[in-house]
Scaffold this motif. Structure first.
Motif, mmCIF file in Angstrom:
data_model
loop_
_atom_site.group_PDB
_atom_site.id
_atom_site.type_symbol
_atom_site.label_atom_id
_atom_site.label_comp_id
_atom_site.label_asym_id
_atom_site.label_seq_id
_atom_site.Cartn_x
_atom_site.Cartn_y
_atom_site.Cartn_z
ATOM 1 N N ASN A 95 38.967 6.311 13.304
ATOM 2 C CA ASN A 95 39.091 5.195 14.236
ATOM 3 C C ASN A 95 37.699 4.690 14.603
ATOM 4 O O ASN A 95 36.886 5.425 15.148
ATOM 5 C CB ASN A 95 39.849 5.633 15.492
ATOM 6 C CG ASN A 95 40.212 4.466 16.384
ATOM 7 O OD1 ASN A 95 40.018 3.316 16.036
ATOM 8 N ND2 ASN A 95 40.752 4.769 17.538
ATOM 9 N N ILE A 96 37.430 3.419 14.299
ATOM 10 C CA ILE A 96 36.110 2.851 14.597
ATOM 11 C C ILE A 96 36.127 2.034 15.880
ATOM 12 O O ILE A 96 35.116 1.441 16.245
ATOM 13 C CB ILE A 96 35.570 2.015 13.427
ATOM 14 C CG1 ILE A 96 36.490 0.830 13.127
ATOM 15 C CG2 ILE A 96 35.380 2.874 12.191
ATOM 16 C CD1 ILE A 96 35.894 -0.162 12.148
ATOM 17 N N LEU A 97 37.272 2.011 16.575
ATOM 18 C CA LEU A 97 37.411 1.283 17.830
ATOM 19 C C LEU A 97 37.308 2.264 18.991
ATOM 20 O O LEU A 97 37.619 3.444 18.855
ATOM 21 C CB LEU A 97 38.767 0.569 17.856
ATOM 22 C CG LEU A 97 38.999 -0.475 18.930
ATOM 23 C CD1 LEU A 97 38.043 -1.654 18.716
ATOM 24 C CD2 LEU A 97 40.432 -0.969 18.878
ATOM 25 N N TRP A 98 36.884 1.778 20.136
ATOM 26 C CA TRP A 98 36.789 2.586 21.353
ATOM 27 C C TRP A 98 38.095 3.335 21.599
ATOM 28 O O TRP A 98 39.163 2.753 21.500
ATOM 29 C CB TRP A 98 36.490 1.678 22.539
ATOM 30 C CG TRP A 98 36.504 2.384 23.854
ATOM 31 C CD1 TRP A 98 37.574 2.528 24.695
ATOM 32 C CD2 TRP A 98 35.426 3.056 24.472
ATOM 33 N NE1 TRP A 98 37.230 3.238 25.803
ATOM 34 C CE2 TRP A 98 35.885 3.584 25.685
ATOM 35 C CE3 TRP A 98 34.102 3.272 24.128
ATOM 36 C CZ2 TRP A 98 35.091 4.294 26.550
ATOM 37 C CZ3 TRP A 98 33.321 3.980 24.995
ATOM 38 C CH2 TRP A 98 33.806 4.481 26.180
ATOM 39 N N GLU A 99 38.002 4.623 21.925
ATOM 40 C CA GLU A 99 39.183 5.406 22.272
ATOM 41 C C GLU A 99 39.168 5.708 23.761
ATOM 42 O O GLU A 99 38.116 5.982 24.332
ATOM 43 C CB GLU A 99 39.215 6.696 21.471
ATOM 44 C CG GLU A 99 39.406 6.445 19.986
ATOM 45 C CD GLU A 99 39.549 7.720 19.190
ATOM 46 O OE1 GLU A 99 40.183 8.663 19.672
ATOM 47 O OE2 GLU A 99 39.014 7.756 18.081
ATOM 48 N N ARG A 100 40.333 5.645 24.383
ATOM 49 C CA ARG A 100 40.432 5.905 25.822
ATOM 50 C C ARG A 100 39.944 7.306 26.147
ATOM 51 O O ARG A 100 40.139 8.235 25.376
ATOM 52 C CB ARG A 100 41.884 5.794 26.278
ATOM 53 C CG ARG A 100 42.471 4.449 26.089
ATOM 54 C CD ARG A 100 43.964 4.487 26.314
ATOM 55 N NE ARG A 100 44.541 3.354 25.613
ATOM 56 C CZ ARG A 100 45.389 2.513 26.148
ATOM 57 N NH1 ARG A 100 45.813 2.693 27.354
ATOM 58 N NH2 ARG A 100 45.830 1.490 25.474
ATOM 59 N N ASN A 101 39.290 7.432 27.306
ATOM 60 C CA ASN A 101 38.897 8.752 27.809
ATOM 61 C C ASN A 101 38.867 8.691 29.332
ATOM 62 O O ASN A 101 39.239 7.693 29.933
ATOM 63 C CB ASN A 101 37.561 9.210 27.211
ATOM 64 C CG ASN A 101 36.413 8.307 27.572
ATOM 65 O OD1 ASN A 101 36.378 7.718 28.642
ATOM 66 N ND2 ASN A 101 35.443 8.187 26.678
ATOM 67 N N ASP A 102 38.419 9.754 29.980
ATOM 68 C CA ASP A 102 38.434 9.809 31.438
ATOM 69 C C ASP A 102 37.506 8.786 32.090
ATOM 70 O O ASP A 102 37.739 8.359 33.207
ATOM 71 C CB ASP A 102 38.063 11.211 31.926
ATOM 72 C CG ASP A 102 39.170 12.212 31.634
ATOM 73 O OD1 ASP A 102 40.332 11.786 31.455
ATOM 74 O OD2 ASP A 102 38.877 13.413 31.570
ATOM 75 N N SER A 103 36.437 8.369 31.392
ATOM 76 C CA SER A 103 35.504 7.426 32.000
ATOM 77 C C SER A 103 35.979 5.971 31.885
ATOM 78 O O SER A 103 35.546 5.123 32.637
ATOM 79 C CB SER A 103 34.120 7.573 31.378
ATOM 80 O OG SER A 103 34.152 7.216 30.016
ATOM 81 N N TRP A 104 36.855 5.673 30.922
ATOM 82 C CA TRP A 104 37.394 4.320 30.779
ATOM 83 C C TRP A 104 38.851 4.441 30.345
ATOM 84 O O TRP A 104 39.141 4.827 29.225
ATOM 85 C CB TRP A 104 36.608 3.535 29.732
ATOM 86 C CG TRP A 104 37.103 2.121 29.561
ATOM 87 C CD1 TRP A 104 38.268 1.738 28.969
ATOM 88 C CD2 TRP A 104 36.476 0.928 30.003
ATOM 89 N NE1 TRP A 104 38.398 0.373 29.001
ATOM 90 C CE2 TRP A 104 37.314 -0.152 29.632
ATOM 91 C CE3 TRP A 104 35.287 0.657 30.662
ATOM 92 C CZ2 TRP A 104 36.979 -1.475 29.900
ATOM 93 C CZ3 TRP A 104 34.977 -0.665 30.921
ATOM 94 C CH2 TRP A 104 35.807 -1.702 30.553
#
Length: 64
Positions: free
Chosen positions: A37-46
Motif C-alpha cells: 500500500n503506497i497510500l497513507w494508512e490510518r493510525n492513532d495519530s490520524w
C-alpha cells in the motif's frame, strides 16, 4: 441501538496495480503496487484516510 454506516468499496485492479475506492465521496482507501500500500494508512495519530485529496478540480480564475 447503534447504527453502523455501510461502507461500499469499489476495487479496480490489473496485474500491477490495485485501487480500493470508498463509494462515499470517491475516497481512495488503498493503492497497492506489488501488494504494498503506497497510500497513507490510518493510525492513532490520524484517524482519517486521505490527508491529501485532489487539490484542483476544474478551471481557475484567470488561469491561476
Amino acid at each position: 441501538m447503534d447504527v453502523k454506516e455501510l461502507v461500499v468499496m469499489v476495487v479496480i485492479k490489473n496485474d500491477y496495480l490495485e485501487v480500493h475506492i470508498n463509494e462515499m465521496g470517491a475516497e481512495l482507501e488503498k493503492v497497492l503496487v506489488n501488494n504494498n500500500n503506497i497510500l497513507w494508512e490510518r493510525n492513532d495519530s490520524w484517524k482519517g484516510q486521505s490527508p491529501i485529496l485532489f487539490p484542483i478540480c476544474g478551471g481557475l480564475k484567470e488561469g491561476f
